[in-house]
Design an enzyme around this catalytic site. Structure first.
Site, PDB file in Angstrom:
ATOM      1  N   GLY A  26     -34.527 100.471  42.126  1.00 11.70           N
ATOM      2  CA  GLY A  26     -35.073 101.489  43.016  1.00 11.70           C
ATOM      3  C   GLY A  26     -34.087 101.918  44.085  1.00 11.70           C
ATOM      4  O   GLY A  26     -34.440 102.640  45.016  1.00 11.70           O
ATOM      5  N   HIS A  62     -32.440 112.070  36.758  1.00 10.10           N
ATOM      6  CA  HIS A  62     -32.076 111.955  38.177  1.00 10.10           C
ATOM      7  C   HIS A  62     -32.253 113.295  38.892  1.00 10.10           C
ATOM      8  O   HIS A  62     -32.783 113.350  40.007  1.00 10.10           O
ATOM      9  CB  HIS A  62     -30.622 111.485  38.339  1.00 10.10           C
ATOM     10  N   GLU A  74     -19.888 117.317  41.465  1.00 12.22           N
ATOM     11  CA  GLU A  74     -19.516 116.315  40.465  1.00 12.22           C
ATOM     12  C   GLU A  74     -18.134 115.783  40.807  1.00 12.22           C
ATOM     13  O   GLU A  74     -17.179 116.554  40.942  1.00 12.22           O
ATOM     14  CB  GLU A  74     -19.557 116.931  39.077  1.00 12.22           C
TER      15      GLU A  74
END
Length: 185
Positions: A26, A62, A74
């Site tokens: 998590g 995600h 990125e």
């Protein structure tokens, strides 16, 4: 390191936050919540490479989970450049240092100068940085040299980043535990 004040109330914001934990603990969800709680444009610095269908599906999950309101950069290997180029816009979430280190090692790059450059870059950032990293050294000793080298490098990288971080949290079963920094208000 200069710290930013919160626009409401004058409290000092944490500049560098490290969120670590095991796989599927998590930690990414918690780190996203921490970044959402900071003022300014939210920037997601992604270190994953979409080299196969499974990884493309993970990345898509995600993106869907974090929702709108993020600018994505990125940066599979140029993490320092991504941090420097995005500084001043608002909080950045780096997910994750583990994939970044893996990318460096798979390219045959010496990770230690890269880690030193990352620590130096973190020290000069004006906007907060929340970083996600796996804690990989709590299991069995890997049976091959590459896996052992990666496990060791990840442990050393985490230690270096934790040393300069204002806050460090360890997430277990979706529950964050404060390791370093002030108690939450």
């Amino acid at each position: 390191m200069e710290r930013a004040s919160h626009p409401q109330g004058g409290t000092v914001l944490p500049q560098i936050i490290l969120v670590t934990g095991g796989a599927r603990s998590g930690k990414s969800r918690h780190a996203e919540a921490r970044a959402r709680g900071l003022p300014g444009e939210r920037v997601y610095i992604a270190t994953a490479r979409a080299d196969d269908d499974e990884m493309r599906a993970r990345i898509a999950r995600h993106i869907a989970d974090r929702g709108d309101g993020w600018t994505t950069i990125e940066a599979p290997v140029d993490l320092v450049g991504a941090l420097d180029r995005s500084d001043g816009r608002g909080p950045r979430l780096v997910d994750c240092l583990t994939l970044w280190l893996s990318n460096l090692m798979l390219e045959g790059r010496d990770w230690e100068p890269e880690a030193a450059a990352l620590v130096a870059a973190l020290a000069r950032q004006k906007s907060p940085v929340v970083m996600v990293s796996n804690e990989v050294g709590m299991g069995i000793v890997p049976d091959n040299a590459l896996a052992r080298a990666f496990r060791d490098a990840q442990g050393w990288l985490n230690q270096r980043v934790a040393a300069i971080a204002d806050e460090v949290e360890f997430v277990v079963a979706g529950l964050p535990m404060r390791v370093k920094g002030p108690s939450p208000a």
